[in-house]
Design an enzyme around this catalytic site. Sequence first.
Site, PDB file in Angstrom:
ATOM      1  N   HIS A 149       0.849  -1.212   0.000  1.00  0.00           N
ATOM      2  CA  HIS A 149       0.000   0.000   0.000  1.00  0.00           C
ATOM      3  C   HIS A 149       0.878   1.255   0.000  1.00  0.00           C
ATOM      4  O   HIS A 149       1.038   1.893   1.050  1.00  0.00           O
ATOM      5  CB  HIS A 149      -0.900  -0.002   1.236  1.00  0.00           C
ATOM      6  CG  HIS A 149      -2.068   0.942   1.137  1.00  0.00           C
ATOM      7  ND1 HIS A 149      -1.983   2.279   1.404  1.00  0.00           N
ATOM      8  CD2 HIS A 149      -3.356   0.719   0.802  1.00  0.00           C
ATOM      9  CE1 HIS A 149      -3.160   2.848   1.261  1.00  0.00           C
ATOM     10  NE2 HIS A 149      -4.006   1.922   0.891  1.00  0.00           N
ATOM     11  N   ILE A 155       1.818   4.946   1.171  1.00  0.00           N
ATOM     12  CA  ILE A 155       0.852   5.760   1.906  1.00  0.00           C
ATOM     13  C   ILE A 155       0.236   4.908   3.013  1.00  0.00           C
ATOM     14  O   ILE A 155      -0.154   3.764   2.776  1.00  0.00           O
ATOM     15  CB  ILE A 155      -0.267   6.270   0.970  1.00  0.00           C
ATOM     16  CG1 ILE A 155       0.319   7.175  -0.122  1.00  0.00           C
ATOM     17  CG2 ILE A 155      -1.327   7.029   1.749  1.00  0.00           C
ATOM     18  CD1 ILE A 155      -0.696   7.641  -1.133  1.00  0.00           C
ATOM     19  N   GLY A 158      -5.867   4.519   5.440  1.00  0.00           N
ATOM     20  CA  GLY A 158      -6.742   5.285   6.329  1.00  0.00           C
ATOM     21  C   GLY A 158      -7.343   4.428   7.428  1.00  0.00           C
ATOM     22  O   GLY A 158      -7.512   4.892   8.557  1.00  0.00           O
ATOM     23  N   VAL A 159      -7.657   3.163   7.108  1.00  0.00           N
ATOM     24  CA  VAL A 159      -8.248   2.302   8.129  1.00  0.00           C
ATOM     25  C   VAL A 159      -7.268   2.045   9.273  1.00  0.00           C
ATOM     26  O   VAL A 159      -7.680   1.856  10.430  1.00  0.00           O
ATOM     27  CB  VAL A 159      -8.722   0.971   7.511  1.00  0.00           C
ATOM     28  CG1 VAL A 159      -9.891   1.210   6.590  1.00  0.00           C
ATOM     29  CG2 VAL A 159      -7.584   0.275   6.766  1.00  0.00           C
ATOM     30  N   GLU A 163      -7.601   2.757  13.213  1.00  0.00           N
ATOM     31  CA  GLU A 163      -7.245   1.748  14.216  1.00  0.00           C
ATOM     32  C   GLU A 163      -6.258   2.310  15.236  1.00  0.00           C
ATOM     33  O   GLU A 163      -6.387   2.052  16.441  1.00  0.00           O
ATOM     34  CB  GLU A 163      -6.648   0.527  13.522  1.00  0.00           C
ATOM     35  CG  GLU A 163      -6.034  -0.505  14.457  1.00  0.00           C
ATOM     36  CD  GLU A 163      -7.045  -1.137  15.400  1.00  0.00           C
ATOM     37  OE1 GLU A 163      -6.621  -1.614  16.482  1.00  0.00           O
ATOM     38  OE2 GLU A 163      -8.248  -1.160  15.078  1.00  0.00           O
TER      39      GLU A 163
END
Length: 247
Positions: A149, A155, A158-159, A163
């Site tokens: 990723h 990057i 976002g998840v 978390e």
Amino acid sequence: MEVTSAVSKSIASPCLFSSNPSFSRPNLYLQSSFNSSHSQPKRSSFSPLSLSISSNPSFHLHSKKNVSGSRSFITRSSLDDTSHSADEAIPIEKRFPAFPTVLDINQIRDILPHRFPFLLVDRVIEYNPGVSAVAIKNVTINDNFFPGHFPERPIMPGVLMVEALAQVGGLVMLQPEVGGSRENFFFAGIDKVRFRKPVIAGDTLVMRMTLVKLQKRFGIAKMEGKAYVGGEVVCEGEFLMATGSSE
């Protein structure tokens, strides 16, 4: 005569007229003086290069010749010079203070049940159990999610920022004085999550989680979270944590 023509030209110039309304016609103030022969006006004793901006003494007008021989002018601030020299006196590696350590990684591991590769909090820099916490995550190229990723543009997902914020919320709530323990603390929901800017390898993610409302009867904690990089918000949202019994 030259003097007569010079005076007539001065009278014709509107910038020398007085604006005092008490006079029926404009007054003329001639600041030039003439020598005894009245043949020509005296020259001013100063040159344009000796002028300085007197309204603000912290600015100075400097001139220098360029390659073609013509002069160019640069306005510089003495305050800028002072701050620049002060910065040069301190090496860059000593200019910025380090984040304080309120809870180190070993103390974090005593509170949170997460382990590699899913422990996303490196240090707590401000801590008020049951109220709020501020923690950091050092984002490095060695993080296990970057190879996928993305391979060409690393990057942080976002998840995983969500978390990481939830884990900081766990540090706020997983304390005996607020009735929490890591055996019965769960991530229950998220709302109004926004991702403002991408987080890349080399960034330091600074996360703040604040308790907004605690319903002990239902075992629900509502929290507000924001993540920053360089003082700018990169992620924010509202979180629901379940603190009820695990049975």
